[in-house]
Design a protein around this motif. Sequence first.
Motif, PDB file in Angstrom:
ATOM      1  N   GLY A 157      -5.605 -10.442   5.946  1.00 31.33           N
ATOM      2  CA  GLY A 157      -4.195 -10.717   6.183  1.00 31.33           C
ATOM      3  C   GLY A 157      -3.595 -11.894   5.439  1.00 31.33           C
ATOM      4  N   VAL A 158      -4.413 -12.701   4.771  1.00 32.35           N
ATOM      5  CA  VAL A 158      -3.925 -13.871   4.038  1.00 32.35           C
ATOM      6  C   VAL A 158      -4.033 -13.554   2.549  1.00 32.35           C
ATOM      7  CG1 VAL A 158      -4.265 -16.323   3.581  1.00 32.35           C
ATOM      8  CG2 VAL A 158      -4.725 -15.381   5.867  1.00 32.35           C
ATOM      9  N   PRO A 159      -2.927 -13.665   1.782  1.00 31.55           N
ATOM     10  CA  PRO A 159      -2.959 -13.256   0.371  1.00 31.55           C
ATOM     11  C   PRO A 159      -4.087 -13.874  -0.448  1.00 31.55           C
ATOM     12  CG  PRO A 159      -0.707 -13.662   1.066  1.00 31.55           C
ATOM     13  CD  PRO A 159      -1.584 -14.088   2.211  1.00 31.55           C
ATOM     14  N   LEU A 160      -4.230 -15.190  -0.393  1.00 29.07           N
ATOM     15  CA  LEU A 160      -5.250 -15.846  -1.212  1.00 29.07           C
ATOM     16  C   LEU A 160      -6.654 -15.426  -0.796  1.00 29.07           C
ATOM     17  CD1 LEU A 160      -6.114 -17.824  -3.379  1.00 29.07           C
ATOM     18  CD2 LEU A 160      -5.914 -19.671  -1.699  1.00 29.07           C
ATOM     19  N   ILE A 215     -11.637 -12.444  -1.744  1.00 28.71           N
ATOM     20  CA  ILE A 215     -12.714 -11.610  -1.195  1.00 28.71           C
ATOM     21  C   ILE A 215     -12.657 -10.214  -1.802  1.00 28.71           C
ATOM     22  CG2 ILE A 215     -13.680 -10.589   0.895  1.00 28.71           C
ATOM     23  CD1 ILE A 215     -14.101 -13.598   0.661  1.00 28.71           C
ATOM     24  N   GLY A 216     -11.444  -9.708  -2.007  1.00 30.43           N
ATOM     25  CA  GLY A 216     -11.295  -8.368  -2.572  1.00 30.43           C
ATOM     26  C   GLY A 216     -11.901  -8.260  -3.960  1.00 30.43           C
ATOM     27  N   VAL A 217     -11.660  -9.263  -4.808  1.00 30.13           N
ATOM     28  CA  VAL A 217     -12.221  -9.238  -6.161  1.00 30.13           C
ATOM     29  C   VAL A 217     -13.741  -9.358  -6.102  1.00 30.13           C
ATOM     30  CG1 VAL A 217     -12.373 -10.500  -8.341  1.00 30.13           C
ATOM     31  CG2 VAL A 217     -10.138 -10.106  -7.284  1.00 30.13           C
ATOM     32  N   GLY A 218     -14.248 -10.216  -5.237  1.00 33.05           N
ATOM     33  CA  GLY A 218     -15.696 -10.345  -5.089  1.00 33.05           C
ATOM     34  C   GLY A 218     -16.339  -9.048  -4.621  1.00 33.05           C
ATOM     35  N   LEU A 242      -4.475  -6.755  -7.323  1.00 30.68           N
ATOM     36  CA  LEU A 242      -3.179  -6.129  -7.086  1.00 30.68           C
ATOM     37  C   LEU A 242      -3.096  -5.504  -5.704  1.00 30.68           C
ATOM     38  CD1 LEU A 242      -0.432  -5.010  -8.129  1.00 30.68           C
ATOM     39  CD2 LEU A 242      -1.709  -3.018  -8.978  1.00 30.68           C
ATOM     40  N   TYR A 243      -4.132  -4.766  -5.321  1.00 29.99           N
ATOM     41  CA  TYR A 243      -4.089  -4.061  -4.038  1.00 29.99           C
ATOM     42  C   TYR A 243      -4.265  -5.006  -2.856  1.00 29.99           C
ATOM     43  CZ  TYR A 243      -3.496   0.626  -5.806  1.00 29.99           C
ATOM     44  OH  TYR A 243      -2.951   1.758  -6.365  1.00 29.99           O
ATOM     45  N   ALA A 244      -5.011  -6.079  -3.044  1.00 27.16           N
ATOM     46  CA  ALA A 244      -5.133  -7.067  -1.963  1.00 27.16           C
ATOM     47  C   ALA A 244      -3.800  -7.763  -1.726  1.00 27.16           C
ATOM     48  CB  ALA A 244      -6.213  -8.090  -2.316  1.00 27.16           C
ATOM     49  N   LEU A 245      -3.122  -8.127  -2.814  1.00 28.98           N
ATOM     50  CA  LEU A 245      -1.810  -8.771  -2.671  1.00 28.98           C
ATOM     51  C   LEU A 245      -0.779  -7.787  -2.131  1.00 28.98           C
ATOM     52  CD1 LEU A 245      -1.702 -10.907  -5.949  1.00 28.98           C
ATOM     53  CD2 LEU A 245      -2.139 -11.688  -3.608  1.00 28.98           C
ATOM     54  N   GLY A 258       1.292  -8.298   1.287  1.00 25.53           N
ATOM     55  CA  GLY A 258       2.679  -8.592   0.966  1.00 25.53           C
ATOM     56  C   GLY A 258       3.653  -7.914   1.916  1.00 25.53           C
ATOM     57  N   PRO A 259       4.939  -8.079   1.656  1.00 25.74           N
ATOM     58  CA  PRO A 259       5.963  -7.529   2.556  1.00 25.74           C
ATOM     59  C   PRO A 259       5.961  -6.006   2.616  1.00 25.74           C
ATOM     60  CG  PRO A 259       6.946  -8.412   0.532  1.00 25.74           C
ATOM     61  CD  PRO A 259       5.525  -8.843   0.551  1.00 25.74           C
ATOM     62  N   GLU A 260       5.452  -5.343   1.577  1.00 28.81           N
ATOM     63  CA  GLU A 260       5.449  -3.877   1.578  1.00 28.81           C
ATOM     64  C   GLU A 260       4.230  -3.295   2.285  1.00 28.81           C
ATOM     65  OE1 GLU A 260       5.782  -2.769  -2.502  1.00 28.81           O
ATOM     66  OE2 GLU A 260       7.902  -3.310  -2.634  1.00 28.81           O
ATOM     67  N   HIS A 261       3.236  -4.151   2.564  1.00 25.98           N
ATOM     68  CA  HIS A 261       2.026  -3.730   3.298  1.00 25.98           C
ATOM     69  C   HIS A 261       1.443  -2.440   2.721  1.00 25.98           C
ATOM     70  CE1 HIS A 261       2.593  -6.864   6.263  1.00 25.98           C
ATOM     71  NE2 HIS A 261       3.847  -6.467   6.456  1.00 25.98           N
ATOM     72  N   TRP A 262       0.984  -2.545   1.505  1.00 23.85           N
ATOM     73  CA  TRP A 262       0.419  -1.357   0.858  1.00 23.85           C
ATOM     74  C   TRP A 262      -0.657  -0.716   1.732  1.00 23.85           C
ATOM     75  CZ3 TRP A 262      -0.493  -1.744  -5.124  1.00 23.85           C
ATOM     76  CH2 TRP A 262       0.748  -1.968  -5.760  1.00 23.85           C
ATOM     77  N   GLY A 263      -0.649   0.619   1.736  1.00 23.99           N
ATOM     78  CA  GLY A 263      -1.623   1.352   2.529  1.00 23.99           C
ATOM     79  C   GLY A 263      -2.372   2.374   1.687  1.00 23.99           C
ATOM     80  N   ALA A 264      -3.023   3.314   2.371  1.00 22.22           N
ATOM     81  CA  ALA A 264      -3.849   4.303   1.676  1.00 22.22           C
ATOM     82  C   ALA A 264      -3.046   5.146   0.697  1.00 22.22           C
ATOM     83  CB  ALA A 264      -4.534   5.197   2.705  1.00 22.22           C
ATOM     84  N   ALA A 265      -1.762   5.372   0.998  1.00 19.28           N
ATOM     85  CA  ALA A 265      -0.937   6.190   0.107  1.00 19.28           C
ATOM     86  C   ALA A 265      -0.840   5.569  -1.281  1.00 19.28           C
ATOM     87  CB  ALA A 265       0.454   6.365   0.707  1.00 19.28           C
TER      88      ALA A 265
END
Length: 237
Positions: free
Chosen positions: A98-101, A106-109, A131-134, A138-145
């Motif tokens: 839930g935290v961008p940084l 962690i996502g890249v690792g 990109l997908y972690a951010l 982010g405000p758009e809350h990217w999901g599986a779609a």
Amino acid sequence: MPILLRRTFAAPPRAAFGHLGWLRGALGGVFGIAAAGTFGTLILGAGNPALPWLVAPAGASAVLVFAVPASPLAQPWAVIGGNVVSAMAGLVAGHLLGVPLLGASIGVGLAIGAMSLLRCLHPPGGACALLYALGATGPEHWGAAHLLTIVINVLALGAAGWLYNNLTGHSWPHRPVHIPVVIPGSRSAQVHQALTEVLAEWNEVIDADIDDLDAIFQAVERRIRSAEQDVPPAAVI
């Protein structure tokens, strides 16, 4: 810095033409991204700003696919698997943390670990995870779609890479230069074994297939032998 500059400018300029000329790679990049964007638009539509039809890591993948198609990092499974697996890793890390940084880090690792284990290491995968972690945090809350975008992009890019590379003189997926069959106990077998042992001893990841290295070594050895045979006996030291 002087050493870095000296090594950079000491490299011979890359020719514009030929089956690995920079012009061929540049035109391939145009074709590959056009294909990725076209299919992304057709399938996802360009009217929904919340669901992108083209993502930036596809551009980085295009550089590898069209400029260095022989690299193990640029092969189809690396391009497709590396990007998709990394996007999933970034998305999961972003939603869980839930935290961008933190999610991005962690996502890249996770992406690097997953790509290494699945043998689809692909540098643009790191950008994809980021990109997908951010996006997830982010405000758009990217999901599986949103995974559809990268899946469509890399499939189209892969198809374009296969068509363009093969039509312009470079097999893709890459096939190492043919070398004679390695016979156990022969010098060829010794060279292959020695290369394997040296790479293991160096404990480095070399961006080249061992069969390519073997073919290069044997080709150089044949050329030296041929040159020595052409030199008059009196000139041999």
